[in-house]
Design a protein around this motif. Sequence first.
Motif, PDB file in Angstrom:
ATOM      1  N   LEU A 212       0.767  -1.327   0.007  1.00 18.12           N
ATOM      2  CA  LEU A 212       0.068   0.031   0.101  1.00 18.12           C
ATOM      3  C   LEU A 212       0.866   1.186  -0.213  1.00 18.12           C
ATOM      4  O   LEU A 212       2.077   1.136   0.532  1.00 18.12           O
ATOM      5  CB  LEU A 212      -0.821  -0.165   1.203  1.00 18.12           C
ATOM      6  CG  LEU A 212      -1.678  -1.060   1.365  1.00 18.12           C
ATOM      7  CD1 LEU A 212      -1.389  -2.100   2.250  1.00 18.12           C
ATOM      8  CD2 LEU A 212      -3.326  -0.619   1.979  1.00 18.12           C
ATOM      9  N   ARG A 213       0.255   2.201  -0.588  1.00 17.76           N
ATOM     10  CA  ARG A 213       1.007   3.567  -0.882  1.00 17.76           C
ATOM     11  C   ARG A 213      -0.119   4.589  -0.581  1.00 17.76           C
ATOM     12  O   ARG A 213      -1.206   4.527  -0.531  1.00 17.76           O
ATOM     13  CB  ARG A 213       1.686   3.881  -1.994  1.00 17.76           C
ATOM     14  CG  ARG A 213       2.854   3.022  -2.402  1.00 17.76           C
ATOM     15  CD  ARG A 213       3.784   3.383  -3.617  1.00 17.76           C
ATOM     16  NE  ARG A 213       3.536   4.953  -3.708  1.00 17.76           N
ATOM     17  CZ  ARG A 213       3.784   5.434  -4.789  1.00 17.76           C
ATOM     18  NH1 ARG A 213       3.734   4.950  -6.045  1.00 17.76           N
ATOM     19  NH2 ARG A 213       3.843   6.927  -5.054  1.00 17.76           N
ATOM     20  N   ARG A 214       0.362   5.629   0.140  1.00 19.85           N
ATOM     21  CA  ARG A 214      -0.507   6.823   0.463  1.00 19.85           C
ATOM     22  C   ARG A 214      -0.819   7.533  -0.983  1.00 19.85           C
ATOM     23  O   ARG A 214       0.011   7.740  -1.742  1.00 19.85           O
ATOM     24  CB  ARG A 214       0.145   7.865   1.133  1.00 19.85           C
ATOM     25  CG  ARG A 214       0.258   7.461   2.672  1.00 19.85           C
ATOM     26  CD  ARG A 214       0.794   8.378   3.897  1.00 19.85           C
ATOM     27  NE  ARG A 214       1.055   7.689   5.109  1.00 19.85           N
ATOM     28  CZ  ARG A 214       0.356   7.553   6.149  1.00 19.85           C
ATOM     29  NH1 ARG A 214      -1.251   7.736   6.001  1.00 19.85           N
ATOM     30  NH2 ARG A 214       0.558   7.037   7.185  1.00 19.85           N
ATOM     31  N   GLU A 215      -2.068   8.045  -1.150  1.00 16.41           N
ATOM     32  CA  GLU A 215      -2.627   8.704  -2.190  1.00 16.41           C
ATOM     33  C   GLU A 215      -2.712  10.071  -2.008  1.00 16.41           C
ATOM     34  O   GLU A 215      -3.688  10.505  -1.175  1.00 16.41           O
ATOM     35  CB  GLU A 215      -4.125   8.000  -2.573  1.00 16.41           C
ATOM     36  CG  GLU A 215      -4.656   8.684  -3.662  1.00 16.41           C
ATOM     37  CD  GLU A 215      -4.127   8.224  -4.994  1.00 16.41           C
ATOM     38  OE1 GLU A 215      -3.237   8.869  -5.665  1.00 16.41           O
ATOM     39  OE2 GLU A 215      -4.476   6.957  -5.546  1.00 16.41           O
ATOM     40  N   ALA A 216      -1.865  10.893  -2.795  1.00 20.78           N
ATOM     41  CA  ALA A 216      -1.729  12.259  -2.475  1.00 20.78           C
ATOM     42  C   ALA A 216      -3.163  13.048  -2.514  1.00 20.78           C
ATOM     43  O   ALA A 216      -3.439  14.006  -1.958  1.00 20.78           O
ATOM     44  CB  ALA A 216      -0.641  13.025  -3.281  1.00 20.78           C
ATOM     45  N   SER A 217      -3.718  12.524  -3.765  1.00 21.40           N
ATOM     46  CA  SER A 217      -5.007  13.083  -4.277  1.00 21.40           C
ATOM     47  C   SER A 217      -6.259  12.711  -3.248  1.00 21.40           C
ATOM     48  O   SER A 217      -7.188  13.232  -3.353  1.00 21.40           O
ATOM     49  CB  SER A 217      -5.603  12.836  -5.642  1.00 21.40           C
ATOM     50  OG  SER A 217      -5.578  11.451  -5.675  1.00 21.40           O
ATOM     51  N   ALA A 219      -6.026  12.800   0.154  1.00 24.52           N
ATOM     52  CA  ALA A 219      -5.600  13.483   1.564  1.00 24.52           C
ATOM     53  C   ALA A 219      -4.636  12.464   2.248  1.00 24.52           C
ATOM     54  O   ALA A 219      -4.539  12.442   3.414  1.00 24.52           O
ATOM     55  CB  ALA A 219      -6.758  13.853   2.309  1.00 24.52           C
ATOM     56  N   GLY A 220      -3.753  11.711   1.470  1.00 16.73           N
ATOM     57  CA  GLY A 220      -2.781  10.867   2.287  1.00 16.73           C
ATOM     58  C   GLY A 220      -3.421   9.416   2.479  1.00 16.73           C
ATOM     59  O   GLY A 220      -2.800   8.848   3.405  1.00 16.73           O
ATOM     60  N   ALA A 221      -4.676   9.193   1.957  1.00 13.81           N
ATOM     61  CA  ALA A 221      -5.231   7.579   2.531  1.00 13.81           C
ATOM     62  C   ALA A 221      -4.523   6.836   1.818  1.00 13.81           C
ATOM     63  O   ALA A 221      -3.858   6.871   0.679  1.00 13.81           O
ATOM     64  CB  ALA A 221      -6.679   7.722   1.814  1.00 13.81           C
ATOM     65  N   TRP A 222      -4.453   5.484   2.625  1.00 16.56           N
ATOM     66  CA  TRP A 222      -3.877   4.380   1.997  1.00 16.56           C
ATOM     67  C   TRP A 222      -4.536   3.840   0.856  1.00 16.56           C
ATOM     68  O   TRP A 222      -5.501   3.800   0.808  1.00 16.56           O
ATOM     69  CB  TRP A 222      -3.466   3.382   3.208  1.00 16.56           C
ATOM     70  CG  TRP A 222      -2.489   3.630   4.410  1.00 16.56           C
ATOM     71  CD1 TRP A 222      -2.811   3.744   5.460  1.00 16.56           C
ATOM     72  CD2 TRP A 222      -1.215   3.526   4.066  1.00 16.56           C
ATOM     73  NE1 TRP A 222      -1.709   4.045   6.370  1.00 16.56           N
ATOM     74  CE2 TRP A 222      -0.750   4.067   5.404  1.00 16.56           C
ATOM     75  CE3 TRP A 222      -0.338   3.310   3.085  1.00 16.56           C
ATOM     76  CZ2 TRP A 222       0.660   3.985   5.837  1.00 16.56           C
ATOM     77  CZ3 TRP A 222       1.038   3.435   3.468  1.00 16.56           C
ATOM     78  CH2 TRP A 222       1.514   3.823   4.530  1.00 16.56           C
TER      79      TRP A 222
END
Length: 229
Positions: A212-217, A219-222
């Motif tokens: 998993l990576r954080r999604e910048a678009s 709000a940083g959700a996994w």
Amino acid sequence: MSEPTAKDVLAKLDSIEGLLKQLVGLVGDGVTNAKAPRSPAAVPAAAAVTGPAPIRVRPPAKAAVAAAAPAKPAEPAPGAVKAVPATVGGPLVIEHDDGSEVVIPMPSTDATYRDVIQHVFTAATMDNREHAFLVLEQLTHSSQLQGPRAIEHYKAFSWVKLRRNTKAFLAGGDPTSFVIAYTEPREVTKDDDRVKVFVESVDGRMPSPVTLRREASAAGAWRVTQLSL
């Protein structure tokens, strides 16, 4: 030689008359036979044909009137036609052709990576295949959905495999029952942008990874970038 008497002349004439009658009879028979059809037996048989037997060639079959029409594009299956989160981290709203809606809760922007994996398993156990794919699409990192056939690839491989193998990671099919063996890094902080989670299987096989990576678009959700369940 004595001259013939009248009696001799009459006898001679009678003889000539008899001969004439016979001649007329013969001529008449010839004319009748000429007009009568010849007997089949009288027709000479055709000469025997020698050499190889003649080859009979069947005439070519008629060409098809028209080539088969190209298959029409498959009609979209009835069901979900749109899937839009109300807000980032809000519920997923699935709209159907008949106007009905299905609202599915989604992990919030501050949800842990474990919460996201739980939603992945929840989607994998959904009865409605299309609903499951729409949820999994929302849980997948945007970097993995780029390209014209990215989603089709997930539908044909990773997501299908996940739905097939879910029982290997859940106790009794409960989406909350999965067990995390370990993670990389071992301790995940708010500063970490990536985590690799190894999920245990119920049959004792080696743990399977989910990255998993954080999604910048968002709000940083996994979001999931790699799924090997």
